[in-house]
Scaffold this motif. Sequence first.
Motif, PDB file in Angstrom:
ATOM      1  N   ALA A   1       0.826  -1.209   0.000  1.00  0.00           N
ATOM      2  CA  ALA A   1       0.000   0.000   0.000  1.00  0.00           C
ATOM      3  C   ALA A   1       0.861   1.261   0.000  1.00  0.00           C
ATOM      4  CB  ALA A   1      -0.930  -0.006   1.209  1.00  0.00           C
ATOM      5  N   LEU A   2       1.925   1.266   0.787  1.00  0.00           N
ATOM      6  CA  LEU A   2       2.807   2.436   0.842  1.00  0.00           C
ATOM      7  C   LEU A   2       3.537   2.671  -0.478  1.00  0.00           C
ATOM      8  CD1 LEU A   2       4.307   1.969   4.408  1.00  0.00           C
ATOM      9  CD2 LEU A   2       2.785   3.814   3.658  1.00  0.00           C
TER      10      LEU A   2
ATOM     11  N   GLU B   1       2.714   1.601  -3.474  1.00  0.00           N
ATOM     12  CA  GLU B   1       1.764   1.976  -4.529  1.00  0.00           C
ATOM     13  C   GLU B   1       1.276   3.411  -4.335  1.00  0.00           C
ATOM     14  OE1 GLU B   1      -1.173  -1.149  -4.674  1.00  0.00           O
ATOM     15  OE2 GLU B   1       0.214  -2.498  -5.735  1.00  0.00           O
ATOM     16  N   ALA B   2       1.104   3.843  -3.098  1.00  0.00           N
ATOM     17  CA  ALA B   2       0.697   5.234  -2.843  1.00  0.00           C
ATOM     18  C   ALA B   2       1.768   6.213  -3.326  1.00  0.00           C
ATOM     19  CB  ALA B   2       0.418   5.440  -1.357  1.00  0.00           C
ATOM     20  N   ALA B   3       3.014   5.760  -3.329  1.00  0.00           N
ATOM     21  CA  ALA B   3       4.127   6.594  -3.800  1.00  0.00           C
ATOM     22  C   ALA B   3       4.335   6.465  -5.313  1.00  0.00           C
ATOM     23  CB  ALA B   3       5.408   6.214  -3.061  1.00  0.00           C
TER      24      ALA B   3
END
Length: 108
Positions: A36-37, A39-41
Amino acid sequence: GVAYLSGLTARGSDFNAISGEDEYEQTKVIFEKHKALVEAAGGRMSDIVKLTIYVTRIENREKVWKARQEFFEGDFPACALVEVRNLADPRILVEIEGVAHLGKGRRQ
């Protein structure tokens, strides 16, 4: 860019609940957080180039490797596995930190 993933555990955001009863389940929760981290970046799991994995029971490392295989294809990132006496809570069995070079991984 480079993303540094702090040491993450299977602890919930309320700092009380721990997801997963063993190393396999906790590692899956941690890698979901990493995913999640990253992909958020704007990246993907294949952009992770280095992991440091802390475990309280190194004899159960195969459970960590089993979960890792579910999140990474081909060559795994460079990795160090370290046994520690304790983590932040006695129920926490695994903590993982990482480094990702965003956009450098293979397209999956």
